[in-house]
Design an enzyme around this catalytic site. Structure first.
Site, PDB file in Angstrom:
ATOM      1  N   SER A   1       0.371  -1.342  -0.057  1.00  0.00           N
ATOM      2  CA  SER A   1      -0.200  -0.032   0.015  1.00  0.00           C
ATOM      3  C   SER A   1       0.962   1.380  -0.290  1.00  0.00           C
ATOM      4  CB  SER A   1      -0.934  -0.073   1.537  1.00  0.00           C
ATOM      5  OG  SER A   1      -1.628   1.067   1.369  1.00  0.00           O
TER       6      SER A   1
ATOM      7  N   LYS B   1       1.846  -3.710   6.594  1.00  0.00           N
ATOM      8  CA  LYS B   1       2.046  -4.412   5.523  1.00  0.00           C
ATOM      9  C   LYS B   1       3.464  -3.773   4.933  1.00  0.00           C
ATOM     10  CE  LYS B   1      -1.630  -4.681   3.417  1.00  0.00           C
ATOM     11  NZ  LYS B   1      -2.206  -5.966   2.314  1.00  0.00           N
TER      12      LYS B   1
ATOM     13  N   TYR C   1      -2.142  -0.919  10.773  1.00  0.00           N
ATOM     14  CA  TYR C   1      -2.922  -1.033   9.513  1.00  0.00           C
ATOM     15  C   TYR C   1      -1.092  -1.643   8.520  1.00  0.00           C
ATOM     16  CZ  TYR C   1      -4.070  -1.621   4.063  1.00  0.00           C
ATOM     17  OH  TYR C   1      -4.286  -2.178   2.659  1.00  0.00           O
TER      18      TYR C   1
HETATM   19  N1  LIG Z   1      -8.912  -0.891  -1.256  1.00  0.00           N
HETATM   20  C1  LIG Z   1      -7.806  -0.194  -0.937  1.00  0.00           C
HETATM   21  O1  LIG Z   1      -8.112   1.180  -1.087  1.00  0.00           O
HETATM   22  C2  LIG Z   1      -6.120  -0.360  -1.072  1.00  0.00           C
HETATM   23  C3  LIG Z   1      -5.425   0.160  -1.297  1.00  0.00           C
HETATM   24  C4  LIG Z   1      -3.724  -0.616  -0.894  1.00  0.00           C
HETATM   25  C5  LIG Z   1      -4.191  -1.489  -1.228  1.00  0.00           C
HETATM   26  N2  LIG Z   1      -4.972  -2.926  -0.395  1.00  0.00           N
HETATM   27  C6  LIG Z   1      -4.574  -3.865  -0.377  1.00  0.00           C
HETATM   28  O2  LIG Z   1      -5.325  -4.944  -1.577  1.00  0.00           O
HETATM   29  C7  LIG Z   1      -5.443  -5.960   0.005  1.00  0.00           C
HETATM   30  C8  LIG Z   1      -7.466  -6.556  -1.310  1.00  0.00           C
HETATM   31  O3  LIG Z   1      -8.264  -5.116  -0.828  1.00  0.00           O
HETATM   32  P1  LIG Z   1      -9.430  -4.777  -1.229  1.00  0.00           P
HETATM   33  O4  LIG Z   1     -10.011  -3.730  -1.004  1.00  0.00           O
HETATM   34  O5  LIG Z   1      -9.942  -5.783  -2.008  1.00  0.00           O
HETATM   35  O6  LIG Z   1     -10.146  -5.386   0.529  1.00  0.00           O
HETATM   36  P2  LIG Z   1     -10.967  -6.873   0.709  1.00  0.00           P
HETATM   37  O7  LIG Z   1     -11.585  -6.749   2.855  1.00  0.00           O
HETATM   38  O8  LIG Z   1     -12.552  -5.696   0.260  1.00  0.00           O
HETATM   39  O9  LIG Z   1     -10.322  -8.433   0.361  1.00  0.00           O
HETATM   40  C9  LIG Z   1     -10.002  -8.622   1.268  1.00  0.00           C
HETATM   41  C10 LIG Z   1     -10.894 -10.390   1.132  1.00  0.00           C
HETATM   42  O10 LIG Z   1      -9.799 -10.736   2.329  1.00  0.00           O
HETATM   43  C11 LIG Z   1     -10.460 -12.051   2.981  1.00  0.00           C
HETATM   44  N3  LIG Z   1      -9.663 -12.317   4.668  1.00  0.00           N
HETATM   45  C12 LIG Z   1      -9.449 -11.206   5.311  1.00  0.00           C
HETATM   46  N4  LIG Z   1      -8.669 -12.158   6.033  1.00  0.00           N
HETATM   47  C13 LIG Z   1      -8.846 -13.765   5.802  1.00  0.00           C
HETATM   48  C14 LIG Z   1      -8.018 -14.669   5.719  1.00  0.00           C
HETATM   49  N5  LIG Z   1      -6.957 -14.415   7.347  1.00  0.00           N
HETATM   50  N6  LIG Z   1      -7.801 -16.087   5.237  1.00  0.00           N
HETATM   51  C15 LIG Z   1      -9.605 -15.673   4.265  1.00  0.00           C
HETATM   52  N7  LIG Z   1      -9.254 -14.478   3.619  1.00  0.00           N
HETATM   53  C16 LIG Z   1      -9.021 -13.764   4.056  1.00  0.00           C
HETATM   54  C17 LIG Z   1     -11.787 -11.233   3.041  1.00  0.00           C
HETATM   55  O11 LIG Z   1     -13.049 -12.828   3.235  1.00  0.00           O
HETATM   56  C18 LIG Z   1     -11.844 -10.087   1.883  1.00  0.00           C
HETATM   57  O12 LIG Z   1     -12.433 -10.850   0.903  1.00  0.00           O
HETATM   58  C19 LIG Z   1      -6.047  -6.165   0.675  1.00  0.00           C
HETATM   59  O13 LIG Z   1      -4.394  -6.696   1.057  1.00  0.00           O
HETATM   60  C20 LIG Z   1      -5.421  -4.838   1.059  1.00  0.00           C
HETATM   61  O14 LIG Z   1      -4.270  -4.363   2.182  1.00  0.00           O
HETATM   62  C21 LIG Z   1      -6.410  -2.687  -0.442  1.00  0.00           C
END
Ligand SMILES: NC(=O)c1ccc[n+]([C@@H]2O[C@H](COP(=O)([O-])OP(=O)(O)OC[C@H]3O[C@@H](n4cnc5c(N)ncnc54)[C@H](O)[C@@H]3O)[C@@H](O)[C@H]2O)c1
Length: 334
Positions: free
Chosen positions: A117, A145, A141
């Site tokens: 991130s 990362k 959080y």
């Molecule tokens: N959305 C953003 O703005 C953003 C920005 C930078 C990085 N990210 C990273 O991108 C990735 C996806 O983000 P997102 O926005 O799609 O989030 P999201 O919460 O929609 O998706 C995360 C998924 O991981 C699953 N999950 C969580 N813990 C788990 C576990 N222990 N075992 C199996 N499944 C598990 C959840 O059920 C969910 O479906 C994450 O790693 C997040 O940190 C997101």
């Protein structure tokens, strides 16, 4: 290619699964449904379970020996919650990811693409950050990362594991067919709040922080269409070995953004043009921990990954608005 996508029921994971399919690949989803909705998994190959469940990961690998790489997106992602529940965040994002990586190496699946991130970056003077810019993660959080970046770098140096770490900037919008998008009931991020204010679900959109040292005093971000972000993953899995050969290292970090910094006021202006009406606004001081922001230097994504974004912020806003109208039908709530 068959690609394991952890967190494939989530916002970015489900969109990436679709982008993989559109390029002729087959995603295999591993998700606990901790937050992602079942409906986003659709009719894809799906294992419901935890990333730290070694037996399950071994079974997935056994049943799909042709998996070429893993995109590890599963995580807890809510910043304020991470301040209140650090144990759950370090356990799930750090300790469980460690188990997953170790097991992937053991079962002979060493290629890992990791979702990191832009929230790791410290604020720099002109707000443009390349991958070597200083880091200053401001929340538990973001620190999970940063830790996982260190873990991957160290494991890749010592074992067969190979890692491409993608630092996402600010994903917005939804998949082009409106089958998935932001699913939280009350989105806390800026575009979700704007959509709610525009649709009358809130009385106004609040600009938090108007005295930042940016061109108009509001925070600056690099908003990337989630479909562009999904396509960056497709590019990364397709050129995984070539990317690491180019950098001549077992792991590497790549910014994924558009390269354009957009302030909150500029975002509101673009939003109003696309929406065709003005949105009621309020101003308030920054919330605790609010960062001034950053935008990506995308030279490495272009030169090493061979990827650049192609959709505009207006495309992303149009897509977010369309999803705002459609999501009740898919999710069962507005
Ligand atoms: N959305 C953003 O703005 C953003 C920005 C930078 C990085 N990210 C990273 O991108 C990735 C996806 O983000 P997102 O926005 O799609 O989030 P999201 O919460 O929609 O998706 C995360 C998924 O991981 C699953 N999950 C969580 N813990 C788990 C576990 N222990 N075992 C199996 N499944 C598990 C959840 O059920 C969910 O479906 C994450 O790693 C997040 O940190 C997101």
């Amino acid at each position: 290619m068959k690609i394991l996508v952890t967190g494939g029921a989530g916002y970015i994971g489900s969109t990436t699964a679709k982008a993989l399919e559109e390029s002729g690949h087959t995603p295999v989803i591993l998700d606990s449904l901790l937050s992602g909705p079942r409906v986003f998994v659709k009719d894809r190959i799906f294992y419901e379970g935890d990333i730290a469940d070694r037996d399950l990961v071994a079974r997935v690998a056994e049943e799909h020996p042709d998996i070429e790489a893993t995109i590890h997106m599963a995580a807890r992602i809510v910043v304020p919650e991470s301040v209140e529940q650090p144990y759950e965040y370090y356990r799930d994002n750090v300790a469980k990811s460690l188990e997953l990586f170790d097991q992937l190496v053991k079962v002979g699946k060493p290629r890992v693409l990791f979702s990191s991130s832009a929230s790791l970056y410290a604020t720099v003077e002109n707000f443009e950050v390349d991958e070597l810019a200083p880091l200053d993660p401001a929340s538990p959080y973001a620190r999970t990362k940063q830790m996982m970046e260190m873990v991957l770098t160290d494991i890749a140096a010592a074992t067969d594991l190979r890692a491409i770490i993608l630092r996402y900037f600010n994903p917005i919008g939804s998949d082009p067919d409106l089958e998935s998008g932001i699913y939280v009931r009350e989105p806390s991020h800026v575009l979700g709040q704007l959509v709610m204010a525009a649709r009358g679900q809130k009385d106004a959109f609040t600009i938090t922080g108007t005295e930042h040292p940016t061109r108009d005093g509001t925070g600056i971000r690099d908003y990337i269409h989630v479909w562009d972000l999904a396509r960056a993953h497709v590019k990364a899995v397709e050129s995984f070995d070539r990317v690491l050969a180019t950098v001549d290292a077992p792991s590497t970090i790549i910014n994924v953004g558009t390269g354009d910094g957009v302030t909150v006021r500029e975002l509101v202006k673009s939003f109003e043009i696309v929406f065709g009406a003005s949105v009621p606004l309020k101003e308030a001081p920054p919330r605790p921990g609010d960062a001034v922001g950053a935008f990506a230097n995308v030279d490495k994504a272009r030169d090493v990954l061979g990827w650049t974004s192609s959709l505009t912020i207006e495309d992303a806003i149009t897509s977010a608005l369309a999803w705002g109208k459609k999501r009740q039908e898919i999710l069962g709530y507005d």
